[in-house]
Design an enzyme around this catalytic site. Structure first.
Site, PDB file in Angstrom:
ATOM      1  CD  GLU A   1      -4.073   4.514  10.858  1.00 50.07           C
ATOM      2  OE1 GLU A   1      -3.153   4.885  11.620  1.00 50.07           O
ATOM      3  OE2 GLU A   1      -3.935   4.408   9.620  1.00 50.07           O
TER       4      GLU A   1
ATOM      5  CG  ASP B   1      -0.307  -0.037   2.528  1.00 47.54           C
ATOM      6  OD1 ASP B   1      -0.078   1.038   3.110  1.00 47.54           O
ATOM      7  OD2 ASP B   1      -0.011  -1.148   3.018  1.00 47.54           O
TER       8      ASP B   1
END
Length: 299
Positions: free
Chosen positions: A197, A105
């Site tokens: 997150e 990623d």
């Protein structure tokens, strides 16, 4: 009788008595002061000894805390790197064993990527098969490199996906609109992804906002989005039953295997080195075969 007529013989005895009395008082005061000083000295000595022991104990506590901090934050998280590799050594790390489909990623932090070099030099047994690209963040940010990365990934035969970084304190409707307006998914692309997150103000608010984002994005693309989260964050904030229907992209480093199996992607390191990319990169594996990965893509 006038003072001038007092005989000196009368005055001398009186002066002598006065001097003797004053001398006795002075001696008594000195002896009293010395006695007090003698009684005080042990107390001061005891106080100094106590202060010394307190200083020693404080230093021991500081050393213990320092050593514990170094172990917990530096040694323990990296201890897996020093263990024998039971998988395959490639890309500067030990790749997990029993997984055949590898990917990575990226975001603008990776800078300029030489895509031809990346795909040409990937070892055939651990070739990079997919890439997950950061597209948006919050209500108005678009990653500078998204359009280029996303286009290049498809041109070089990689299965591609796009993710949104969720800001817990930003309106989820604005965030969904930002992603939808930026990302045009096509046949063969992975479902939309949301990177979660931040806990925000509280867990309930986070869950409600995230559910709204997921619902709006699913309505637009016609498929359930994938949720990215660390192992600890998911366990603490995303254990609600309403999230169980979504595929999970799990982030957990320095373990040979996640302790749960309900995930589709596993981000196992943040320190991979790939040909064509100058900076370190996150590496991932897919929980299945390449055919199963293709079946996950948009039809």
């Amino acid at each position: 009788m006038p003072l001038s007529y007092i005989p000196i013989s009368y005055v001398l005895p009186i002066l002598a008595m006065t001097s003797t009395t004053a001398s006795r008082k002075t001696k008594k005061q000195k002896s009293t002061t010395i006695a007090k000083s003698k009684r005080t000295r042990p107390k001061k000595k005891h106080a100094r000894e106590l202060a010394l022991w307190q200083l020693v104990i404080l230093r021991i506590v500081v050393v213990v805390l320092l050593v514990s901090g170094i172990y917990y934050f530096l040694i323990h998280p990296n201890s897996y790197r020093w263990k024998p590799c039971t998988g395959v050594k490639a890309y500067g790390v030990c790749l997990p064993k029993n997984y055949d489909v590898h990917g990575f990623d990226i975001s603008h932090f990776q800078g300029d990527i030489q895509w031809g070099e990346l795909t040409a030099q990937s070892p055939s047994d651990v070739a990079m098969r997919f890439v997950l690209v950061k597209a948006t963040e919050g209500g108005d940010y678009v990653d500078d490199m998204f359009a280029q990365y996303f286009s290049e990934a498809r041109s070089h035969g990689l299965i591609r996906g796009a993710y949104h970084y969720f800001i817990a304190t930003t309106d989820p409707v604005e965030q969904a609109r930002n992603f939808i307006q930026t990302v045009q998914l096509k046949k063969g692309d992975l479902p939309p992804i949301v990177d979660v997150e931040q806990k925000g103000l509280n867990a309930m608010q986070l869950q409600n906002d995230l559910k709204l984002w997921l619902r709006l994005v699913e309505q637009h693309y016609g498929v359930p989005p994938i949720i990215y989260s660390s192992h600890k964050f998911r366990k603490k904030y995303l254990q609600h039953d309403s999230f169980n229907r979504y595929p999970f992209w799990l982030a957990r480093y320095y373990v040979s295997e996640p302790d749960r199996s309900d995930w589709v992607f596993w981000q196992h390191t943040d320190s991979g080195t790939l040909p064509g990319i100058g900076n370190q990169v996150d590496l991932n594996v897919f929980h299945g075969t390449i055919e199963q990965l293709r079946s996950l893509t948009l039809k």
